[in-house]
Write a protein that holds these residues in place. Structure first.
Motif, short mmCIF file in Angstrom:
data_model
loop_
_atom_site.label_atom_id
_atom_site.label_comp_id
_atom_site.label_asym_id
_atom_site.label_seq_id
_atom_site.Cartn_x
_atom_site.Cartn_y
_atom_site.Cartn_z
N GLY A 76 -2.66 29.76 52.32
CA GLY A 76 -2.27 29.78 50.91
C GLY A 76 -3.48 29.62 50.00
O GLY A 76 -3.64 30.37 49.02
N LEU A 77 -4.36 28.67 50.34
CA LEU A 77 -5.55 28.46 49.52
C LEU A 77 -6.48 29.68 49.58
O LEU A 77 -7.07 30.09 48.59
N VAL A 79 -5.58 32.79 50.05
CA VAL A 79 -5.00 33.88 49.24
C VAL A 79 -5.33 33.66 47.76
O VAL A 79 -5.75 34.58 47.05
N LEU A 80 -5.18 32.40 47.29
CA LEU A 80 -5.49 32.09 45.89
C LEU A 80 -6.97 32.37 45.60
O LEU A 80 -7.33 32.97 44.59
N ALA A 83 -7.76 36.31 46.05
CA ALA A 83 -7.18 37.14 44.99
C ALA A 83 -7.93 36.92 43.67
O ALA A 83 -8.10 37.85 42.89
N LEU A 197 -3.56 35.91 53.84
CA LEU A 197 -2.18 36.37 53.93
C LEU A 197 -1.70 36.40 55.39
O LEU A 197 -0.55 36.07 55.68
N VAL A 200 -0.86 32.85 56.30
CA VAL A 200 0.40 32.44 55.66
C VAL A 200 1.58 33.00 56.45
O VAL A 200 2.54 32.29 56.78
N GLY A 201 1.48 34.29 56.79
CA GLY A 201 2.55 34.93 57.57
C GLY A 201 2.75 34.24 58.92
O GLY A 201 3.87 33.97 59.34
N LEU A 204 4.43 30.93 58.50
CA LEU A 204 5.87 31.05 58.21
C LEU A 204 6.65 31.64 59.38
O LEU A 204 7.87 31.75 59.31
N TRP A 208 3.76 40.40 62.44
CA TRP A 208 2.77 41.35 61.93
C TRP A 208 2.71 42.51 62.91
O TRP A 208 2.35 42.29 64.07
N LEU A 218 -5.00 44.51 56.85
CA LEU A 218 -4.78 43.80 55.58
C LEU A 218 -6.04 43.86 54.70
O LEU A 218 -5.95 44.09 53.49
N TRP A 222 -6.13 45.46 51.01
CA TRP A 222 -6.59 44.80 49.77
C TRP A 222 -7.73 45.58 49.13
O TRP A 222 -7.77 45.77 47.91
N PHE B 15 -9.64 28.00 42.78
CA PHE B 15 -8.37 28.61 43.20
C PHE B 15 -7.55 29.11 42.02
O PHE B 15 -6.72 30.00 42.18
N LEU B 21 -1.64 34.73 38.06
CA LEU B 21 -1.99 35.11 39.44
C LEU B 21 -1.68 33.97 40.41
O LEU B 21 -1.01 34.17 41.43
N LEU B 25 1.48 34.08 42.98
CA LEU B 25 1.27 34.13 44.43
C LEU B 25 2.02 33.00 45.14
O LEU B 25 2.66 33.22 46.17
N ILE B 29 5.14 33.43 47.81
CA ILE B 29 5.13 32.87 49.18
C ILE B 29 6.40 32.05 49.40
O ILE B 29 7.04 32.15 50.46
N LEU B 49 5.27 40.36 52.89
CA LEU B 49 4.42 39.36 52.20
C LEU B 49 3.28 40.06 51.47
O LEU B 49 2.96 39.74 50.31
N PHE B 50 2.66 41.05 52.14
CA PHE B 50 1.53 41.76 51.53
C PHE B 50 1.97 42.54 50.29
O PHE B 50 1.29 42.49 49.25
#
Lengths: 241, 66
Positions: A76-77, A79-80, A83, A197, A200-201, A204, A208, A218, A222, B15, B21, B25, B29, B49-50
């Motif tokens: 998660g971190l 991805v933040l 991105a 990502l 994260v997948g 959860l 994939w 991926l 991106w 972050f 954004l 995100l 999730i 997810l993507f």
């Protein structure tokens, strides 16, 4: 562990660390040239010592975190973080945001330091730069390495980047203004977002297609999306102009 | 103290740059974590997810470009 597994996190950590170390070097050089090398190197050394202590204290704790939770939190971190870099690289690539300018930052820092009085400010400036940029490097190394059990190659990538920047800094004695910072940020943003990502997948319990091969897919996804967005934003800007 | 606060502020900035954004995100999730298993789509949960995350990035950039 084989190269196919170790190379992507190693490359991601190397490129990200290259960007961060160049930024830290710019500030430390500015401090050294204006206020003297003693506070510059002293602040940088204390910053490195603090980072080393943090890694030694918190590193072993990572092993105690359940892998699924680690993947979810770190992913998660990532991805933040990724991105955010991609967004900035796209806006810069499309001409909507000024490019990062190491020479300009160096000039601003030296002007600020000339007005400041005292070694403490110079020392603190160097210390803060090394701690902040170093924390980013540590985060990226842990994030791309820990969740996939490839911490050593990721750390090696970062160390290699640090050595290269340090040697170039010693040889040139000026900021590394010609490093293609936005292109690096673009690549690292795509890589870090891709890793993030994926973790994260995994955290959860999502599937994939292709398993681990989804990571390069991926990253390509991106990067492709960001390239298209640069094009679209540039065209929209031209149409308005 | 101000150095520490400065470092913490910069860490937050690592972050969170654009609120849309970051919140988008995280929300995506959470939504995906709830809905993908509920609809029995776990096997293709990764690509879903993507797609959502990519749309959040597009929305953030469209807003920034306005």
């Amino acid at each position: 562990m084989d190269w196919a597994q170790a190379a992507p996190p190693m490359l991601a950590a190397f490129l990200a660390a290259l960007v961060e170390f160049v930024e830290a070097l710019t500030i430390v050089l500015a401090v050294g040239m204006v206020s003297g090398w003693r506070p510059a190197l002293g602040g940088a050394a204390c910053g490195l010592a603090l980072l080393g202590a943090l890694v030694a204290a918190l590193g072993p704790a990572l092993a105690a975190v359940p892998i699924q939770l680690l993947q979810l939190a770190v992913g998660g971190l990532l991805v933040l973080f990724g991105a955010r870099w991609l967004r900035k690289a796209v806006l810069r690539g499309a001409g909507r945001l000024a490019l990062h300018d190491e020479a300009g930052i160096f000039a601003t820092e030296t002007a600020t330091l000339r007005q400041a009085v005292g070694r403490a400010i110079a020392w603190t400036t160097a210390f803060k730069a090394v701690v902040l940029e170093g924390l980013e490097v540590i985060f990226i190394v842990i994030a791309v390495g820990a969740a996939g059990h490839v911490l050593v190659p990721a750390a090696l990538g970062a160390v290699l980047a640090g050595v290269i920047v340090l040697v170039l800094g010693l040889l040139l004695h000026r900021p590394l203004a010609r490093v293609p910072e936005n292109a690096l940020k673009f690549a690292v943003g795509a890589m870090v977002s891709g890793f993030g990502l994926y973790w994260v997948g995994e955290g959860l319990g999502f599937g994939w297609p292709g398993g681990d091969l989804a990571i390069p897919a991926l990253i390509a996804g991106w990067a492709g999306l960001a390239l298209v967005l640069v094009r679209v934003l540039r065209l929209r800007g031209e149409v308005r102009a | 103290m101000s150095v520490l606060l400065g470092i913490l502020r910069e860490l937050w900035g690592l972050f969170v740059d654009d609120g849309l954004l970051a919140i988008g995100l995280i929300l995506w999730i959470v939504v995906a974590a709830l809905l993908v298993p509920a609809f029995g789509l776990t096997a293709i949960g990764g690509p879903i997810l993507f797609v959502g995350a990519a749309l959040v990035l597009v929305a953030s950039l469209v807003k920034a470009a306005r």
